[in-house]
Design an enzyme around this catalytic site. Structure first.
Site, PDB file in Angstrom:
ATOM      1  N   ASP A   1     -13.137   6.754  10.963  1.00  0.00           N
ATOM      2  CA  ASP A   1     -14.581   6.976  11.066  1.00  0.00           C
ATOM      3  C   ASP A   1     -15.319   5.767  10.486  1.00  0.00           C
ATOM      4  OD1 ASP A   1     -17.233   7.887  10.854  1.00  0.00           O
ATOM      5  OD2 ASP A   1     -16.569   9.952  10.577  1.00  0.00           O
TER       6      ASP A   1
ATOM      7  N   ASN B   1      -6.824  16.116   2.489  1.00  0.00           N
ATOM      8  CA  ASN B   1      -7.802  15.044   2.344  1.00  0.00           C
ATOM      9  C   ASN B   1      -7.092  13.858   1.703  1.00  0.00           C
ATOM     10  OD1 ASN B   1      -9.894  13.300   1.635  1.00  0.00           O
ATOM     11  ND2 ASN B   1     -11.317  14.955   1.146  1.00  0.00           N
ATOM     12  N   SER B   2      -6.721  12.891   2.517  1.00  0.00           N
ATOM     13  CA  SER B   2      -5.933  11.766   2.013  1.00  0.00           C
ATOM     14  C   SER B   2      -6.706  10.894   1.036  1.00  0.00           C
ATOM     15  CB  SER B   2      -5.434  10.911   3.179  1.00  0.00           C
ATOM     16  OG  SER B   2      -6.516  10.429   3.953  1.00  0.00           O
TER      17      SER B   2
ATOM     18  N   LEU C   1      -5.705   4.239  11.996  1.00  0.00           N
ATOM     19  CA  LEU C   1      -6.071   3.895  13.364  1.00  0.00           C
ATOM     20  C   LEU C   1      -7.411   4.517  13.745  1.00  0.00           C
ATOM     21  CD1 LEU C   1      -3.129   3.036  13.223  1.00  0.00           C
ATOM     22  CD2 LEU C   1      -2.763   4.057  15.480  1.00  0.00           C
TER      23      LEU C   1
END
Length: 252
Positions: free
Chosen positions: A152, A129-130, A149
């Site tokens: 969401d 989870n960045s 890119l």
């Protein structure tokens, strides 16, 4: 499975994994708790698992080669694959929250390495989870490029806090980006494009890249063509909204 049995997850013609066996929900909640291993600090990232051709063991000496590119929410890895051959000596990693999609990218890279010996050794992927664990993977000023890119959109206002570009998260991205490092963002949602541009424009540690520089940057051309989402937008004749900014020293 016997050696002579065909694996249905692998294409007989290309020997690459088939996406239909790795499909997952398009949307994930980045604020929910997920269960996967997270390194205590960047020094605990085992590079030998990701880049065996560059690192023969888990022991990393000071000053060793380090990851420079991070594709946040890498999806099915199209950008990573393109960048791997464009920058063959640069280590890069995709960070993806969805487990099946991460597994697809992993299998895709392994298949490409096998099909093209010596190539794609500089690309890898990790399920994480960045939005929570960027500092666990990268040191201060380690990265030269970060990619966001077609993230969401999280359309509902109450879910804007889930967006991967925000003033708070830009503080963390500025920490791991070196001065002169670049953030690349693109979306086909105009409202999200305006949001990301506004966040970057309002942050004291980022400045917009000039049009002349964008035209000279070979990476920019990949933003709308290398990923599955970008190709879909192009096929449908959709419009994209791009924001590319450089990490700078803040004004005193």
């Amino acid at each position: 499975m016997l050696e002579n049995e065909e694996n249905p997850c692998i294409s007989k013609s290309t020997r690459l994994p088939r996406k239909r066996f790795y499909r997952a929900r398009a949307h994930s909640n980045p604020l929910s708790d997920s269960h996967f291993p997270v390194p205590i600090s960047p020094s605990h990232v085992d590079y030998s698992l990701h880049y065996p051709q560059f690192f023969q063991s888990s022991d990393i000496l000071a000053g060793s080669k380090k990851i420079e590119f991070a594709d946040i929410g890498c999806g099915f890895g199209g950008l990573l694959i393109s960048l791997a051959t464009l920058f063959p000596e640069t280590l890069m990693i995709g960070m993806e929250l969805r487990d099946k999609v991460t597994e697809y990218v992993k299998e895709r890279i392994l298949a490409l390495r096998k099909a093209s010996p010596g190539e794609y050794q500089n690309a890898s992927v990790v399920r994480t989870n960045s939005m929570k664990y960027i500092p666990n993977y990268f040191e201060k000023g380690q990265l030269s490029k970060m990619f966001f890119l077609f993230p969401d959109p999280h359309f509902k206002e109450k879910n804007h806090r889930r967006r991967v570009i925000s003033p708070h998260l830009l503080d963390e991205y500025a920490y791991v980006l070196r001065v002169g490092g670049i953030i690349y963002t693109i979306t086909d949602v105009e409202e999200l494009g305006d949001w990301m541009k506004s966040c970057l424009e309002g942050h004291c540690m980022f400045e917009a890249i000039t049009e002349e520089e964008l035209e000279a940057d070979p990476v920019v051309k990949l933003l709308s063509s290398a990923t599955e989402e970008g190709q879909k937008v192009s096929r449908n004749g959709g419009q994209t909204f791009r924001a590319v900014y450089r990490r700078i020293l803040p004004c005193v």
